[in-house]
Design an enzyme around this catalytic site. Structure first.
Site, short mmCIF file in Angstrom:
data_model
loop_
_atom_site.label_atom_id
_atom_site.label_comp_id
_atom_site.label_asym_id
_atom_site.label_seq_id
_atom_site.Cartn_x
_atom_site.Cartn_y
_atom_site.Cartn_z
N GLY A 9 26.80 10.94 31.44
CA GLY A 9 26.38 11.09 30.04
C GLY A 9 25.44 12.28 29.94
O GLY A 9 25.54 13.25 30.71
N ALA A 131 18.08 15.33 27.52
CA ALA A 131 19.43 15.85 27.32
C ALA A 131 20.06 15.09 26.17
O ALA A 131 19.69 13.94 25.90
CB ALA A 131 20.27 15.64 28.58
N LYS A 187 5.51 4.98 32.17
CA LYS A 187 6.56 5.41 31.24
C LYS A 187 7.16 4.21 30.49
O LYS A 187 7.41 4.27 29.29
CB LYS A 187 7.66 6.18 32.00
CG LYS A 187 8.63 6.86 31.07
CD LYS A 187 9.61 7.79 31.76
CE LYS A 187 10.45 8.52 30.70
NZ LYS A 187 11.69 9.07 31.24
N ASN A 195 10.06 2.84 21.76
CA ASN A 195 11.49 2.59 21.59
C ASN A 195 11.72 1.34 20.75
O ASN A 195 12.50 1.35 19.81
CB ASN A 195 12.17 2.42 22.95
CG ASN A 195 12.66 3.74 23.53
OD1 ASN A 195 13.72 4.20 23.19
ND2 ASN A 195 11.86 4.35 24.36
P1 NAD Z 1 24.16 8.36 27.88
O1 NAD Z 1 24.39 7.30 26.89
O2 NAD Z 1 24.30 9.78 27.43
O3 NAD Z 1 25.16 8.16 29.11
C1 NAD Z 1 25.15 6.95 29.85
C2 NAD Z 1 26.59 6.51 30.05
O4 NAD Z 1 27.16 6.10 28.79
C3 NAD Z 1 27.51 7.58 30.61
O5 NAD Z 1 28.37 6.96 31.54
C4 NAD Z 1 28.27 8.07 29.40
O6 NAD Z 1 29.53 8.63 29.70
C5 NAD Z 1 28.41 6.77 28.61
N1 NAD Z 1 28.61 7.03 27.17
C6 NAD Z 1 27.93 7.87 26.39
N2 NAD Z 1 28.43 7.84 25.12
C7 NAD Z 1 29.43 6.93 25.13
C8 NAD Z 1 30.33 6.45 24.14
N3 NAD Z 1 30.30 6.89 22.88
N4 NAD Z 1 31.24 5.52 24.52
C9 NAD Z 1 31.31 5.06 25.80
N5 NAD Z 1 30.46 5.48 26.78
C10 NAD Z 1 29.55 6.39 26.44
O7 NAD Z 1 22.74 8.08 28.55
P2 NAD Z 1 21.60 9.11 29.02
O8 NAD Z 1 20.86 9.58 27.84
O9 NAD Z 1 22.19 10.08 29.95
O10 NAD Z 1 20.63 8.11 29.81
C11 NAD Z 1 20.87 7.68 31.14
C12 NAD Z 1 19.56 7.06 31.66
O11 NAD Z 1 18.53 8.07 31.67
C13 NAD Z 1 19.02 5.93 30.78
O12 NAD Z 1 18.37 4.97 31.57
C14 NAD Z 1 18.00 6.65 29.88
O13 NAD Z 1 17.00 5.76 29.39
C15 NAD Z 1 17.43 7.63 30.89
N6 NAD Z 1 16.80 8.83 30.31
C16 NAD Z 1 17.44 9.54 29.30
C17 NAD Z 1 16.83 10.69 28.81
C18 NAD Z 1 17.51 11.56 27.76
O14 NAD Z 1 16.87 12.50 27.25
N7 NAD Z 1 18.77 11.34 27.41
C19 NAD Z 1 15.59 11.12 29.32
C20 NAD Z 1 15.00 10.38 30.36
C21 NAD Z 1 15.62 9.23 30.85
#
Ligand code: NAD
Length: 312
Positions: A9, A131, A187, A195
């Site tokens: 993701g 991201a 955190k 959140n």
């Molecule tokens: P994300 O939702 O972008 O991705 C996580 C998973 O969900 C991936 O496998 C992705 O392919 C899937 N996904 C995304 N959209 C989807 C959809 N529409 N349908 C089906 N699957 C889908 O999550 P993220 O933001 O990368 O977060 C991952 C971890 O990192 C979490 O624990 C989050 O709390 C943490 N985190 C995120 C951020 C950030 O800025 N995004 C920052 C620090 C920590």
């Protein structure tokens, strides 16, 4: 190094892109079929600090991982709710030489991870990188960040430092932290306030901060996080946590931001990571005999909202 990113993701793509560009052998495993297809057919497309880039990085659906895929370092970047399914899918490729790095937000992922590999192989941490996924195979990457990671088993400090060095070489600014649980609780207590309150109130952080009645709730939530942390010999200063929370209210900086739980649940009707934030404090509170009425109520309210919005 053969690095597999489990969960491609927003964050998985950030780490994958940066590690790939520093010469590591990166592979993505993901459960979002349209995402895997886009990565395969079009490559990873990113707006990377304003520049449009496309990198070809191998991606496999989690139901079709080649049996001969070797993993030196497995970096987990699913959401907490997807963690167990992902570990099950990749378990056949985990060997005794595989190291695992978990940078998911929240508390208690080790309990799930230890079913799949020895905690000697596990490193946990936090990241301040951000991201945003813009669609299948496409991500927006701006700003700067850092990673703090630590070994679950303290005898593995040298390996943890090697992992931090690989990440730093890729520009990810990683540090080995011997007191990693403090950073995780710090955190999580911020996320456990911002959140969940932004999601329940359907408000951004400045709007939550502008409601006088939220201040009492925030004090009580933080007290519960700190009481549970203290039982695990993690001692945090309440004033420091509160100062971090208050710094989120400024509309000139982060205040207008809607945290990820809001975006997941309210905007996209996706399940939240509440069980690894306030829910983890409720669970641990029960085990330690510490009352956690605020975290209990918040967890129940978020689960009710997930049900009403038919979140998946
Ligand atoms: P994300 O939702 O972008 O991705 C996580 C998973 O969900 C991936 O496998 C992705 O392919 C899937 N996904 C995304 N959209 C989807 C959809 N529409 N349908 C089906 N699957 C889908 O999550 P993220 O933001 O990368 O977060 C991952 C971890 O990192 C979490 O624990 C989050 O709390 C943490 N985190 C995120 C951020 C950030 O800025 N995004 C920052 C620090 C920590």
């Amino acid at each position: 190094m053969k690095i597999t990113i489990a969960g491609a993701g927003a964050m998985g793509m950030r780490f994958g892109l940066m590690l790939h560009r520093s010469g590591e052998e990166v592979t993505f495993i993901d459960g979002y079929k349209a995402n895997v297809l886009a990565l395969e057919e079009k490559g990873l497309q990113a707006n990377y600090n304003g520049e449009e880039v496309i990198d070809q990085i191998k991606a496999y659906d989690m139901t079709a991982i080649p049996t001969d895929l070797t993993i030196d370092l497995l970096i987990l970047f699913t959401k907490s709710t997807q963690l167990e399914d992902m570990l099950q899918a990749v378990s056949g490729n985990i060997s005794k030489n595989t190291k695992l790095l978990c940078l998911l937000n929240g508390i208690g992922h080790e309990k799930v991870i230890e079913k799949y590999l020895s905690l000697e192989q596990v490193f946990i941490g936090t990241t301040m990188w951000t991201a945003g996924m813009e669609g299948p195979g496409r991500v927006k990457l701006f700003g700067k960040g850092s990673v703090h990671l630590g070994a679950v088993d303290k005898s593995q400090e040298a390996v943890g430092k090697e992992i931090a060095a690989v990440l730093t070489k890729a520009g990810l600014n990683a540090h080995y932290a011997s007191h990693i649980k403090e950073m995780i609780y710090r955190k999580a207590s911020l996320n456990g306030c911002m959140n969940s309150l932004c999601t329940i109130l359907e408000a951004n952080m400045a709007e939550v901060g502008a409601c006088p009645s939220t201040e009492n709730m925030i004090h009580s939530i933080v007290d519960e996080f700190l009481a549970v942390a203290a039982k695990e010999d993690v001692h945090l200063e309440k004033e420091e946590i509160l100062a971090n929370i208050h710094s989120c209210y400024d509309p000139q900086t982060n205040g207008k931001h809607y945290p990820s739980m809001y975006q997941d649940l309210i905007k996209n009707h996706r399940l939240t990571e509440i069980d690894y934030l306030n829910g983890a404090i409720s669970e641990k509170g029960k085990a330690y005999g510490i009352p956690t009425p605020y975290c209990d109520l918040i967890t129940n309210l978020i689960h009710a909202k997930e049900k009403l919005l038919e979140a998946k």
